[in-house]
Enzyme design. Structure first.
Site, PDB file in Angstrom:
ATOM      1  N   ASP A 185       0.805  -1.439   0.071  1.00  0.00           N
ATOM      2  CA  ASP A 185      -0.114  -0.271  -0.067  1.00  0.00           C
ATOM      3  C   ASP A 185       1.288   1.280   0.104  1.00  0.00           C
ATOM      4  OD1 ASP A 185      -1.980   1.998   0.712  1.00  0.00           O
ATOM      5  OD2 ASP A 185      -2.069   1.455   1.969  1.00  0.00           O
ATOM      6  N   GLN A 208      -2.065  -5.607   6.213  1.00  0.00           N
ATOM      7  CA  GLN A 208      -2.445  -4.523   7.552  1.00  0.00           C
ATOM      8  C   GLN A 208      -3.020  -5.101   8.097  1.00  0.00           C
ATOM      9  OE1 GLN A 208      -3.351  -1.485   4.418  1.00  0.00           O
ATOM     10  NE2 GLN A 208      -1.860  -0.623   4.213  1.00  0.00           N
ATOM     11  N   ASP A 254      -4.503  -4.122  11.672  1.00  0.00           N
ATOM     12  CA  ASP A 254      -4.862  -3.058  12.777  1.00  0.00           C
ATOM     13  C   ASP A 254      -3.810  -3.998  14.443  1.00  0.00           C
ATOM     14  OD1 ASP A 254      -6.290  -2.120  11.431  1.00  0.00           O
ATOM     15  OD2 ASP A 254      -7.913  -1.340  12.161  1.00  0.00           O
ATOM     16  N   ARG A 282       2.195  13.798  10.427  1.00  0.00           N
ATOM     17  CA  ARG A 282       0.507  13.763  10.229  1.00  0.00           C
ATOM     18  C   ARG A 282       0.346  11.773  10.502  1.00  0.00           C
ATOM     19  NH1 ARG A 282      -2.366   9.646   5.943  1.00  0.00           N
ATOM     20  NH2 ARG A 282      -3.457  10.760   4.515  1.00  0.00           N
ATOM     21  N   ASP A 310      -2.012   9.145  10.252  1.00  0.00           N
ATOM     22  CA  ASP A 310      -2.300   8.219   9.543  1.00  0.00           C
ATOM     23  C   ASP A 310      -3.728   7.549   9.664  1.00  0.00           C
ATOM     24  OD1 ASP A 310      -2.761   6.783   6.419  1.00  0.00           O
ATOM     25  OD2 ASP A 310      -2.658   5.192   7.841  1.00  0.00           O
ATOM     26  N   TYR A 331      -9.607   5.676  12.813  1.00  0.00           N
ATOM     27  CA  TYR A 331      -9.804   3.950  13.278  1.00  0.00           C
ATOM     28  C   TYR A 331      -8.089   3.243  13.626  1.00  0.00           C
ATOM     29  CZ  TYR A 331     -12.342   4.472   8.668  1.00  0.00           C
ATOM     30  OH  TYR A 331     -13.522   5.592   7.870  1.00  0.00           O
ATOM     31  N   LEU A 332      -7.451   4.659  13.910  1.00  0.00           N
ATOM     32  CA  LEU A 332      -6.443   4.058  15.421  1.00  0.00           C
ATOM     33  C   LEU A 332      -7.144   4.665  16.635  1.00  0.00           C
ATOM     34  CD1 LEU A 332      -3.350   3.975  16.289  1.00  0.00           C
ATOM     35  CD2 LEU A 332      -3.575   6.749  15.781  1.00  0.00           C
ATOM     36  N   GLU A 388      -4.816  12.584   9.591  1.00  0.00           N
ATOM     37  CA  GLU A 388      -6.509  12.637   8.440  1.00  0.00           C
ATOM     38  C   GLU A 388      -8.080  12.450   9.282  1.00  0.00           C
ATOM     39  OE1 GLU A 388      -6.848   8.660   4.899  1.00  0.00           O
ATOM     40  OE2 GLU A 388      -5.621   9.248   6.516  1.00  0.00           O
ATOM     41  N   HIS A 425      -2.067  12.421  -2.166  1.00  0.00           N
ATOM     42  CA  HIS A 425      -2.088  11.066  -2.915  1.00  0.00           C
ATOM     43  C   HIS A 425      -3.547  10.116  -3.199  1.00  0.00           C
ATOM     44  CE1 HIS A 425      -1.625  10.795   1.198  1.00  0.00           C
ATOM     45  NE2 HIS A 425      -1.537   9.717   1.129  1.00  0.00           N
ATOM     46  N   ASP A 426      -4.018  10.188  -2.634  1.00  0.00           N
ATOM     47  CA  ASP A 426      -5.700   9.014  -2.374  1.00  0.00           C
ATOM     48  C   ASP A 426      -6.739  10.052  -4.000  1.00  0.00           C
ATOM     49  OD1 ASP A 426      -3.939   7.513  -0.807  1.00  0.00           O
ATOM     50  OD2 ASP A 426      -5.158   8.811   0.945  1.00  0.00           O
TER      51      ASP A 426
HETATM   52  C1  NOJ Z   1      -4.919   6.891   4.377  1.00  0.00           C
HETATM   53  C2  NOJ Z   1      -3.255   6.787   2.908  1.00  0.00           C
HETATM   54  O1  NOJ Z   1      -3.543   8.236   3.048  1.00  0.00           O
HETATM   55  C3  NOJ Z   1      -3.370   5.893   2.264  1.00  0.00           C
HETATM   56  O2  NOJ Z   1      -3.055   6.582   1.324  1.00  0.00           O
HETATM   57  C4  NOJ Z   1      -3.767   4.297   2.897  1.00  0.00           C
HETATM   58  O3  NOJ Z   1      -3.956   3.492   1.992  1.00  0.00           O
HETATM   59  C5  NOJ Z   1      -3.736   4.382   4.274  1.00  0.00           C
HETATM   60  N1  NOJ Z   1      -4.455   5.584   5.068  1.00  0.00           N
HETATM   61  C6  NOJ Z   1      -4.062   3.365   4.717  1.00  0.00           C
HETATM   62  O4  NOJ Z   1      -2.863   3.849   5.610  1.00  0.00           O
END
Ligand code: NOJ
Ligand code: CA
Length: 544
Positions: free
Chosen positions: A60, A167, A169, A197, A199, A203-204, A241, A306-307
């Protein structure tokens, strides 16, 4: 006196792997970013946000970390990182890193130990269930992810993964996990970073799958991390985020004792709606919907990242409107409510609309976050899978591989966009540096002017009546000074008269300086705008 540097910052997000390759192996490296620091400083960037650059299987794009204390060997060594940090500091540039601790890679030694031995102390680092849990929440990456629980043969149990199954958790309710997260922050802070930043913040801190949910306040974890951070380094920040419901947003800021910054997803989505409809109204909704935030808190504004461009905060018809205009083909869409395109192609490469969008980004309350390559209007590669479409290599020049790398084409980490309107032959840094009319030179100037107007980022917002549905005007007042901006969202010229008297003396200075100020008419200011035009003003007798 508090030095809230992040309110004055110009943040740029980049991926080390796709920015600049110096050793010809086809992958961008720290030596490459270091070499390009003068370019970034010249653009006016004051803070770099690096996408994850830790060792990772890269399932990812680095968001699957295998070792929190290292640098992906493809990008160089820890030594190269420290050298980069030194050079960034030399140029007065701060660096923040992606802190990816909602999950690890399934290849992380913690997970490997956890799954192999039920008695291992690492077992409780993750979230397990012997039976397939009945609560099966929707997946975040539809089409790329089947479930949020996957059975692990070795562990003979299901593990929680909010993202890809690679991934797992982490279990935030385990104090040892929280200690590890702090240790990771402490490590990089010692190496000079100015924060993180965070991430996947919602969810964390979530309680899904952990024992006794509801017995702790998950937002308390945010304060715990903030306290740790601030004791280690007073001016370090957490930028999260958290694309959550409006009602939950204040919880992330607390009384200024949790996170300093959040991305403003609500504003982002409404801004695109305003661009499509050529109307100010959605922009006003996007500005007024988010809650008032503590004095030390700040929104991070962005256009693209980037998403995918997520449209989840809009209604279905609003989302459809954006799809029709900006992502009419199915291959431009992703995850049901997302657009996998970069800004320039999404706006048809129209320089007037691009400047309008950036003018908004630079004048709306908050800190602007740029995405590498958007400053030259780079395109996307829809032949790439999923979100990779917007993660192509930086286009530096019209040399082979766009000057990104000397490696043979087939060894590049990602193809460089070639040919057509957005190929490196046409869109690249070198040619735009030579062209006084280029987007890049416009951006440099606009950023310079914005830096001279901290009021835009930090001030108190007032929306000014324009009498024209297509024209958006606002003032920002801060420390006794006032600036204003006027944006014409439509493609036809407009003229509006604004009553700016309540904001200061009857004197208006044009900040972008491309024309004289309009005469005052009984206290009102007349503003002429081209189609997609914009004007920035300082109100008052001095502009200093
Ligand atoms: C948010 C990131 O911006 C994204 O690119 C990623 O796939 C997910 N979090 C999981 O880490
Ligand atoms: Ca390299």
């Amino acid at each position: 006196m508090k030095d809230l540097w992040y309110k004055r910052a110009i943040i740029c997000c980049l991926d080390v792997g796709t920015f600049m390759d110096t050793n010809g192996d086809g992958v961008g490296d720290f030596a490459g970013v270091t070499k390009r620091l003068d370019y970034l400083a010249g653009l006016g960037v004051t803070c770099l946000w690096l996408l994850p650059c830790y060792p990772a299987p890269n399932y990812d794009n680095g968001y699957d970390v295998m070792d929190y204390y290292g640098i992906d060997p493809r990008h160089g060594t820890l030594g190269d990182f420290v050298e980069f940090m030194h050079q960034a500091r030399e140029r007065g540039m701060r660096v923040i890193l992606d802190l990816v601790v909602n999950h690890t890679s399934s290849k992380h030694p913690w997970f490997q130990r956890a799954r192999s031995d039920e008695k291992s102390p690492y077992r409780d680092f993750y979230v397990w269930s012997k039976q397939k849990p009945e609560v099966n929440l929707p997946v975040l990456l539809p089409g790329e992810q089947k479930s949020i629980w996957t059975h692990d043969r070795k562990a003979e149990a299901y593990y929680l993964h909010r993202f890809y199954k690679q991934q797992p958790d982490l279990n935030i309710s385990n104090p040892e996990v929280r200690d590890e997260i702090c240790k990771v922050m402490g490590f990089w802070l010692e190496l000079g970073v100015s924060g993180f930043r965070v991430d996947a913040a919602p969810y964390l801190i979530e309680q899904t799958g952990v024992d006794a949910p509801g017995t702790v306040d998950p937002y308390g974890y945010l304060k715990e991390f903030r306290d740790f951070l601030s004791w280690r380094r007073g001016d370090a920040i957490l930028l999260a985020e958290a694309n959550v419901e409006l009602a939950a947003l204040p919880e992330y800021f607390g009384d200024g004792d949790r996170l300093q910054m959040l991305f403003n997803f609500v504003l982002n989505q409404h801004l695109f709606l305003a661009l499509v409809r050529q109307e100010a109204a959605p922009l006003i909704v996007g500005l007024l919907q988010p809650p008032t935030i503590p004095e030390t808190a700040q929104w991070a504004n962005f256009l693209r990242n980037h998403d995918e461009l997520t449209l989840d905060k809009l209604s279905q018809p609003q989302c459809e409107t954006i799809f029709q205009a900006f992502a009419p083909q199915e291959r431009m869409q992703i995850y049901g409510r997302g657009v996998r395109r970069r800004l320039a192609p999404l706006l048809d490469g129209d320089p007037r609309r691009l400047r309008l969008a950036y003018s908004l980004l630079l004048t709306l309350p908050g800190t602007p976050v740029l995405y590498y390559g958007d400053e030259i209007g780079m395109g996307d590669d829809l032949a790439q899978e999923g979100r990779t479409s917007v993660r192509t290599a930086m286009q530096w020049s019209d040399e082979s591989n766009g000057g990104f790398s000397t490696a043979p084409k087939n060894r590049l980490v990602r193809p460089v966009i070639s040919g057509g309107d957005f190929g490196y032959e046409r869109v690249n840094v070198a040619s735009q540096q030579r062209d006084p009319e280029s987007l890049l030179n416009w951006m440099e100037k606009a950023i310079r002017v914005r830096k001279g107007c901290p009021e835009f980022g930090s001030g108190k917002l007032s929306i000014v009546e324009t009498g024209d549905a297509a024209v958006f005007a606002h003032c920002s007042a801060w420390q006794g000074r006032v600036v204003a901006a006027v944006h014409n969202l439509s493609d036809t010229p407009r003229e509006v008269s604004l009553d700016l008297r309540s904001f200061g003396e009857n004197h208006v200075v044009d900040l972008l300086g491309d024309r004289e100020c309009e005469p005052l008419d009984g206290g009102r200011t007349w503003v002429k705008l081209e189609g997609y035009g914009y004007r920035w003003f300082r109100i008052g007798s001095t502009w200093a």
